[in-house]
Design a protein around this motif. Structure first.
Motif, PDB file in Angstrom:
ATOM      1  N   ASP A  71       0.811  -1.216   0.000  1.00 26.04           N
ATOM      2  CA  ASP A  71       0.000   0.000   0.000  1.00 26.04           C
ATOM      3  C   ASP A  71       0.844   1.265   0.000  1.00 26.04           C
ATOM      4  OD1 ASP A  71       1.017   0.004   2.550  1.00 26.04           O
ATOM      5  OD2 ASP A  71      -0.921  -0.031   3.566  1.00 26.04           O
ATOM      6  N   GLY A  72       2.198   1.100  -0.028  1.00 23.78           N
ATOM      7  CA  GLY A  72       3.085   2.253  -0.141  1.00 23.78           C
ATOM      8  C   GLY A  72       3.254   3.069   1.117  1.00 23.78           C
ATOM      9  N   THR A  73       2.781   2.579   2.260  1.00 26.70           N
ATOM     10  CA  THR A  73       2.832   3.383   3.486  1.00 26.70           C
ATOM     11  C   THR A  73       4.053   3.092   4.343  1.00 26.70           C
ATOM     12  OG1 THR A  73       1.514   1.746   4.690  1.00 26.70           O
ATOM     13  CG2 THR A  73       0.316   3.512   3.568  1.00 26.70           C
ATOM     14  N   SER A  74       4.812   2.046   4.016  1.00 23.01           N
ATOM     15  CA  SER A  74       5.954   1.692   4.843  1.00 23.01           C
ATOM     16  C   SER A  74       6.949   0.881   4.010  1.00 23.01           C
ATOM     17  CB  SER A  74       5.499   0.876   6.063  1.00 23.01           C
ATOM     18  OG  SER A  74       4.855  -0.317   5.650  1.00 23.01           O
ATOM     19  N   THR A  75       8.057   0.502   4.659  1.00 25.73           N
ATOM     20  CA  THR A  75       9.064  -0.323   4.007  1.00 25.73           C
ATOM     21  C   THR A  75       9.037  -1.719   4.621  1.00 25.73           C
ATOM     22  OG1 THR A  75      10.495   1.570   3.562  1.00 25.73           O
ATOM     23  CG2 THR A  75      11.524  -0.593   3.555  1.00 25.73           C
ATOM     24  N   ARG A  76       9.028  -2.732   3.779  1.00 28.60           N
ATOM     25  CA  ARG A  76       9.052  -4.106   4.255  1.00 28.60           C
ATOM     26  C   ARG A  76      10.441  -4.697   4.072  1.00 28.60           C
ATOM     27  NH1 ARG A  76       5.117  -7.893   1.485  1.00 28.60           N
ATOM     28  NH2 ARG A  76       6.093  -9.327   2.981  1.00 28.60           N
ATOM     29  N   THR A  77      10.776  -5.655   4.925  1.00 22.74           N
ATOM     30  CA  THR A  77      12.024  -6.392   4.780  1.00 22.74           C
ATOM     31  C   THR A  77      11.724  -7.885   4.784  1.00 22.74           C
ATOM     32  OG1 THR A  77      12.423  -6.454   7.165  1.00 22.74           O
ATOM     33  CG2 THR A  77      13.364  -4.601   5.942  1.00 22.74           C
ATOM     34  N   VAL A  78      12.469  -8.618   3.977  1.00 19.42           N
ATOM     35  CA  VAL A  78      12.382 -10.074   3.935  1.00 19.42           C
ATOM     36  C   VAL A  78      13.801 -10.612   4.029  1.00 19.42           C
ATOM     37  CG1 VAL A  78      11.764 -12.091   2.548  1.00 19.42           C
ATOM     38  CG2 VAL A  78      10.250 -10.106   2.592  1.00 19.42           C
ATOM     39  N   PHE A 196     -18.823  -3.360  -2.163  1.00 21.27           N
ATOM     40  CA  PHE A 196     -18.138  -4.573  -1.713  1.00 21.27           C
ATOM     41  C   PHE A 196     -16.674  -4.528  -2.169  1.00 21.27           C
ATOM     42  CE2 PHE A 196     -22.525  -5.353  -2.821  1.00 21.27           C
ATOM     43  CZ  PHE A 196     -23.047  -6.007  -1.714  1.00 21.27           C
ATOM     44  N   TYR A 197     -15.750  -4.800  -1.262  1.00 21.02           N
ATOM     45  CA  TYR A 197     -14.348  -4.883  -1.655  1.00 21.02           C
ATOM     46  C   TYR A 197     -13.613  -5.852  -0.728  1.00 21.02           C
ATOM     47  CZ  TYR A 197     -13.203  -1.674   2.219  1.00 21.02           C
ATOM     48  OH  TYR A 197     -13.063  -1.087   3.457  1.00 21.02           O
ATOM     49  N   PHE A 198     -12.438  -6.311  -1.171  1.00 23.26           N
ATOM     50  CA  PHE A 198     -11.602  -7.231  -0.401  1.00 23.26           C
ATOM     51  C   PHE A 198     -10.328  -6.523   0.056  1.00 23.26           C
ATOM     52  CE2 PHE A 198     -14.060 -10.157  -3.008  1.00 23.26           C
ATOM     53  CZ  PHE A 198     -14.338 -11.205  -2.143  1.00 23.26           C
ATOM     54  N   THR A 199      -9.813  -6.947   1.197  1.00 21.29           N
ATOM     55  CA  THR A 199      -8.470  -6.565   1.628  1.00 21.29           C
ATOM     56  C   THR A 199      -7.702  -7.851   1.952  1.00 21.29           C
ATOM     57  OG1 THR A 199      -9.241  -6.317   3.923  1.00 21.29           O
ATOM     58  CG2 THR A 199      -9.114  -4.319   2.565  1.00 21.29           C
ATOM     59  N   ASP A 200      -6.354  -7.765   1.873  1.00 26.07           N
ATOM     60  CA  ASP A 200      -5.535  -8.921   2.216  1.00 26.07           C
ATOM     61  C   ASP A 200      -4.704  -8.613   3.457  1.00 26.07           C
ATOM     62  OD1 ASP A 200      -3.360  -7.381   1.412  1.00 26.07           O
ATOM     63  OD2 ASP A 200      -3.162  -8.354  -0.538  1.00 26.07           O
ATOM     64  N   LYS A 201      -3.845  -9.557   3.854  1.00 27.32           N
ATOM     65  CA  LYS A 201      -3.100  -9.400   5.107  1.00 27.32           C
ATOM     66  C   LYS A 201      -2.009  -8.341   5.020  1.00 27.32           C
ATOM     67  CE  LYS A 201      -0.011 -13.318   4.114  1.00 27.32           C
ATOM     68  NZ  LYS A 201       0.442 -14.653   4.611  1.00 27.32           N
ATOM     69  N   TRP A 202      -1.729  -7.840   3.815  1.00 25.87           N
ATOM     70  CA  TRP A 202      -0.758  -6.758   3.659  1.00 25.87           C
ATOM     71  C   TRP A 202      -1.446  -5.397   3.550  1.00 25.87           C
ATOM     72  CZ3 TRP A 202      -0.315 -11.231   0.520  1.00 25.87           C
ATOM     73  CH2 TRP A 202       0.696 -12.104   0.923  1.00 25.87           C
ATOM     74  N   ARG A 203      -2.733  -5.365   3.831  1.00 25.35           N
ATOM     75  CA  ARG A 203      -3.564  -4.146   3.784  1.00 25.35           C
ATOM     76  C   ARG A 203      -3.799  -3.634   2.371  1.00 25.35           C
ATOM     77  NH1 ARG A 203      -0.820  -0.175   8.087  1.00 25.35           N
ATOM     78  NH2 ARG A 203       0.976  -0.698   6.769  1.00 25.35           N
TER      79      ARG A 203
END
Length: 396
Positions: A71-78, A196-203
């Protein structure tokens, strides 16, 4: 006495040595590791698999990727340890190109210079689930259907527009099921704008499906008018007096109806009959399993496949003359897991009860026959907690 003094000295010496232990970093290396090489990107739905060649550094601990969240609101690390030569990146909401930074990290937590690569995720599964969504008016609400073949975690959000022309969140359904047929209930029978809309676990959020619809009118039928209507061929004898058939309409799903085991000639199919106390137009039925303990959920004698018949003049001999099939139904376990295995979604559905709809063309009837064709465990005894009906009273 000498033994006690020696033991005390040993304890003091042990703790003194512990205080002097050096708890430094895993490595004293001051250098930065080399970055990975030979990078190969395999784009996948909503992400990418990034393979590489590890640097020949004995101090290397792991490889890390940094990239913007879906969603562009933060930085993820893997991160991936030195025992693998790839990273799996996921949670992207679109097919837009994304820059990813790769770092090698050693035991001293020193990082290499970033190696910048580009990935271009394929169409995410979130979009596929949204595109499969179908909605239609039903009794007391809106019915939704969708498929989720990968079993991803999603939340279906249902909104409506109120009198002030504002969108109001009305319902949220969490699911990992590979497909759901789900009704949003308790809505007025008047023209309404729905979203109606869907969201996932990554927002991440899908597009919104907008529809103007009018739910069909229904009301809960008066259970105080229901009564047992025993017929000669029925199988209804309870195991104990406290497990009587009347518990099906006492508004307490924890008080159960349980058919006695070992009745002469006990078999499936079997059936019981109810007098609704008035001629009714039935729109839907809710069946509650024995949900006070997980061992009974989607198990034991809970009806799995059953039929509902209706009549206004049932023959006293218990035959099937004058009975009309109103609907054939099947209880669905959301997870599809084997007997005895439950997910949180399975448990939530068992506790809430399952709704079964009747066609608008269903004839008006006063008497109902519940015919069980198959139970969840295959046993011949029937176990239920509650049965609730909705519709319209035609003739009192």
């Amino acid at each position: 006495m000498k033994i006690h003094v020696i033991s005390l000295l040993a304890v003091v010496l042990f703790f003194t040595q512990c205080k002097e232990m050096d708890h430094g970093p895993l490595s004293t290396s001051d250098g930065n590791p080399s970055p990975v090489t030979g990078v190969h990107v395999e784009n996948t739905p909503g992400g990418a698999k990034v393979s590489y060649t590890l640097p020949g550094d004995p101090e290397l601990l792991y490889v890390m990727a940094k990239f913007p969240s879906g969603d562009g609101t933060s930085t993820r690390t893997v991160k991936s340890s030195v025992y693998a030569n790839y990273l799996v990146l996921d949670g992207f909401a679109s097919t837009a190109e994304v820059e990813v930074e790769l770092y090698s990290v050693n035991r001293a937590e020193n990082m290499s210079e970033p190696l910048r690569i580009k990935i271009k995720p394929e169409k995410p599964y979130l979009e596929d689930v949204f595109e499969s969504l179908e909605v239609e008016e039903t009794f007391g609400g809106i019915n939704t259907r969708f498929v989720n073949p990968m079993g991803g975690e999603y939340v279906l959000h249902t909104l409506y527009k109120n009198a002030e022309n504002e969108w109001v969140l009305y319902d949220r359904l969490y699911t990992k099921s590979k497909g759901r047929d789900y009704a949003v209930r308790g809505l007025l029978a008047e023209p309404t704008a729905f979203g109606f809309y869907f969201t996932d676990k990554w927002r991440n959020r899908s597009d919104t499906l907008l529809r103007n619809m009018t739910p069909l009118f229904e009301e809960r039928l008066d259970k105080s008018k229901f009564k047992h209507f025993p017929l000669l061929t029925d199988t209804y004898e309870p195991e104990y007096a406290s497990w009587a058939i009347e518990n099906l309409w006492d508004n307490d799903p924890n008080k159960i109806f349980y058919v006695k085991a070992g009745l002469p000639g006990a078999k499936v199919p079997n059936w019981f009959t109810i007098d609704l106390g008035a001629v009714q137009k039935i729109s839907r039925m809710r069946v509650n399993q024995l949900a006070y303990a997980e061992a009974w959920m989607f198990a034991a004698g809970a009806p799995r496949v059953f039929e509902i018949y209706g009549s206004n003049a049932p023959p006293s001999d218990g035959s099937w003359d004058n009975w009309t099939l109103l609907g054939s139904f099947e209880s669905i376990k959301p997870s599809g897991l084997p007997l005895g295995e439950l997910t949180s979604e399975d448990i939530a559905v068992a506790k809430a009860g399952e709704d079964f709809e009747f066609a608008v063309s269903t004839p008006n009837v006063r008497y109902l026959r519940f015919k069980t064709l198959k139970t969840w465990s295959g046993q011949v005894t029937i176990a239920m907690g509650e049965m609730t009906l909705w519709g319209q009273t035609i003739q009192k």
